[in-house]
Design a protein around this motif. Structure first.
Motif, PDB file in Angstrom:
ATOM      1  N   LEU A 176       0.711  -1.108  -0.152  1.00  0.00           N
ATOM      2  CA  LEU A 176       0.063  -0.073   0.025  1.00  0.00           C
ATOM      3  C   LEU A 176       0.798   1.247   0.048  1.00  0.00           C
ATOM      4  O   LEU A 176       0.317   2.294  -0.254  1.00  0.00           O
ATOM      5  N   SER A 177       2.210   1.279   0.616  1.00  0.00           N
ATOM      6  CA  SER A 177       2.871   2.249   0.461  1.00  0.00           C
ATOM      7  C   SER A 177       3.185   2.965  -1.017  1.00  0.00           C
ATOM      8  O   SER A 177       3.130   4.253  -1.154  1.00  0.00           O
ATOM      9  N   TYR A 178       3.213   1.870  -1.985  1.00  0.00           N
ATOM     10  CA  TYR A 178       3.278   2.558  -3.316  1.00  0.00           C
ATOM     11  C   TYR A 178       2.060   2.858  -3.921  1.00  0.00           C
ATOM     12  O   TYR A 178       2.065   4.370  -4.651  1.00  0.00           O
ATOM     13  N   TRP A 179       0.728   2.495  -3.331  1.00  0.00           N
ATOM     14  CA  TRP A 179      -0.401   3.203  -3.548  1.00  0.00           C
ATOM     15  C   TRP A 179      -0.403   4.525  -3.262  1.00  0.00           C
ATOM     16  O   TRP A 179      -0.990   5.900  -3.833  1.00  0.00           O
ATOM     17  N   ALA A 180       0.134   4.809  -1.819  1.00  0.00           N
ATOM     18  CA  ALA A 180       0.055   6.089  -1.190  1.00  0.00           C
ATOM     19  C   ALA A 180       0.979   7.146  -1.767  1.00  0.00           C
ATOM     20  O   ALA A 180       0.770   8.218  -2.108  1.00  0.00           O
ATOM     21  N   MET A 183      -0.783   8.021  -4.989  1.00  0.00           N
ATOM     22  CA  MET A 183      -2.023   8.994  -4.816  1.00  0.00           C
ATOM     23  C   MET A 183      -1.419  10.494  -4.335  1.00  0.00           C
ATOM     24  O   MET A 183      -1.778  11.425  -4.937  1.00  0.00           O
ATOM     25  N   ALA A 184      -0.203  10.562  -3.526  1.00  0.00           N
ATOM     26  CA  ALA A 184       0.379  11.733  -3.233  1.00  0.00           C
ATOM     27  C   ALA A 184       0.900  12.547  -4.329  1.00  0.00           C
ATOM     28  O   ALA A 184       0.708  13.603  -4.508  1.00  0.00           O
ATOM     29  N   THR A 222      -7.988   4.122  -7.834  1.00  0.00           N
ATOM     30  CA  THR A 222      -8.595   3.828  -6.622  1.00  0.00           C
ATOM     31  C   THR A 222      -9.689   2.770  -7.004  1.00  0.00           C
ATOM     32  O   THR A 222      -9.639   1.739  -6.225  1.00  0.00           O
ATOM     33  N   ALA A 353       7.072   7.395   2.768  1.00  0.00           N
ATOM     34  CA  ALA A 353       5.864   6.557   2.846  1.00  0.00           C
ATOM     35  C   ALA A 353       6.252   4.997   2.870  1.00  0.00           C
ATOM     36  O   ALA A 353       5.458   4.147   3.558  1.00  0.00           O
ATOM     37  N   SER A 354       7.607   4.593   2.576  1.00  0.00           N
ATOM     38  CA  SER A 354       7.728   3.354   2.660  1.00  0.00           C
ATOM     39  C   SER A 354       8.044   2.913   4.041  1.00  0.00           C
ATOM     40  O   SER A 354       8.274   1.746   4.488  1.00  0.00           O
ATOM     41  N   PRO A 357       5.571   4.385   7.988  1.00  0.00           N
ATOM     42  CA  PRO A 357       4.584   3.455   8.647  1.00  0.00           C
ATOM     43  C   PRO A 357       4.914   2.331   9.381  1.00  0.00           C
ATOM     44  O   PRO A 357       4.047   1.807  10.322  1.00  0.00           O
TER      45      PRO A 357
END
Length: 437
Positions: A176-180, A183-184, A222, A353-354, A357
């Protein structure tokens, strides 16, 4: 070609499962044998390993028992490792392509390829049947498609980006970090466009605005990942029928929260220790008795990042973070946004982001959880060295010195990644700290 060679060199030399190979490829083999099982991660990496086993046994020069007719421990490990070796090499290529898209510099791209190719932890991840390299591959593809989506006016790219994001999330939830990141990046660009920041020195002009194109891209990253993530689960749920989709995810969450305690494994490490590579992971250790011609040796495989590369990259990342903060202040004051600022935001944002979290996770964590973040720190180091190599003679000498030290460190610790026999003295000489053993 050396990056590809190192990933396939003596791939089956250790002829048994090591570390988490008793889980991921074993679960993939359960799919082949149609035996239900409980696992704690999404199924995509196991599907890919299953396909790798099928392809391996179809090769005309392979003479192995019929797939599914023998216990997992009797499989040739090359059958479930070769796909990871290939994905590891392709990941290096994709990160290098992303670097070129960021800076349009062949030197920068070459350095990124070199650092990702020859880092010890990433090399080991490519040589065993674990899932980490699958995150890197699909994550690297997502980053590349993110940049292409921003820079090219192609309606298919957002859909491909959504598919790649679905894939990385379907390996592990940490994807999900890559999605974040994606998106960012897209939201920042759309936001800056909408408040009329001046975009300067960008090679491509087709950056999305707050129009139908921008909304289409945001919808694709999304809706497409959500739909595909659900569809990817269907084959697994047809075999593992004990829980439905919702209950399976609840069981996963409970397992990771309650059953894997903070110190459940001797190689657990804290998230803040990863940039210093304080606690690598031993995958295999074997004592080779002395003979008339050879003294006693150790054969060891560690998920062991190049320490010098980790340390230099961490300093480069800290330097880039400071520069990014200054550039953000400059952007806000002058309402301008240029390609250099975008590069800084992309690299530092991807790193944070990677990595950050994991500070929220109380369960046992390992150094391999840092691999996605480490790649961004390698990109930061490549960016810094590229800048030095384009500067004065003093800067060039400093950059060349760093590169020579990195090469020497890679060769010095390479036996830890390839499982090459070392004398007892040679082994302990490379273990600079007790926490490395």
């Amino acid at each position: 070609m050396s990056a590809l060679f190192l990933r396939f060199y003596q791939l089956g030399d250790i002829n048994k499962p090591v570390f988490d190979e008793v889980y991921f490829p074993n679960f993939a083999y359960h799919y082949i044998q149609q035996e239900s099982f409980f696992h704690s991660h999404p199924p995509l990496a196991k599907y890919v390993m299953m396909a790798g086993m099928h392809i391996y046994h179809m090769l005309p020069w392979v003479n192995e028992p019929t797939l599914g007719s023998v216990p997992f421990n009797e499989l040739n490990p090359v059958s479930y490792r070769w796909v990871n070796a290939l994905l590891g090499f392709l990941s290096c290529c994709l990160f290098a392509l992303s670097a070129y898209r960021l800076k349009k510099s062949h030197l920068f791209s070459l350095l990124v390829f070199a650092f990702v190719s020859f880092d010890g932890a990433l090399l080991v991840a490519s040589r065993f049947g674990l899932s980490n390299v699958h995150i890197l591959f699909w994550g690297a593809l997502s980053l590349y498609l993110t940049l292409l989506t921003l820079q090219k006016n192609n309606g298919y790219l957002p859909l491909l980006l959504g598919c790649s994001l679905a894939a990385v999330i379907s390996v592990k939830w940490s994807g999900l970090s890559y999605w974040a990141i994606t998106m960012a990046v897209l939201v920042i660009v759309v936001l800056l466009k909408s408040i009329r920041f001046k975009f300067k020195r960008f090679t491509h002009n087709n950056w999305p605005t707050i129009d139908k194109k921008g909304l289409k891209i945001l919808s694709a990253i999304t809706l497409v990942p959500a739909i595909l993530y659900y569809l990817i689960w269907i084959p697994d749920l047809q075999l593992n029928t004990k829980y439905d989709f919702t209950e399976t995810h609840r069981q996963f969450f409970t397992y990771h929260k309650n059953r894997v305690s903070e110190d459940a494994h001797p190689y657990c490490s804290k998230w803040y220790s990863w940039p210093l590579m304080q606690r690598p992971i031993s995958y295999h250790f074997e004592k080779i008795p002395a003979t008339d011609n050879q003294p006693r040796c150790f054969k060891n495989v560690h998920s062991f990042g190049n320490p010098v590369l980790y340390w230099m990259a961490s300093l480069a990342m800290l330097t880039m973070l400071i520069m990014t903060i200054k550039q953000i202040a400059y952007m806000v004051k002058n309402k301008t946004f240029n390609s250099n600022q975008f590069t800084l935001l992309f690299i530092t944002g991807g790193y944070l982001a990677s990595w950050l979290p994991w500070s929220l996770v109380s369960r046992c964590t390992f150094l391999y959880h840092y691999q996605s973040a480490s790649v961004f720190s390698f990109i930061a180091l490549a960016w810094l060295l590229t800048t030095l190599l384009q500067g004065s003679k003093t800067h060039k000498y400093a950059a060349y010195t760093c590169l020579v030290i990195l090469i020497c460190a890679f060769v010095y610790w390479l036996p830890f990644q390839l499982g090459l026999p070392l004398s007892v003295d040679g082994f302990y000489q490379r273990m600079w700290f007790k926490s490395w053993i």
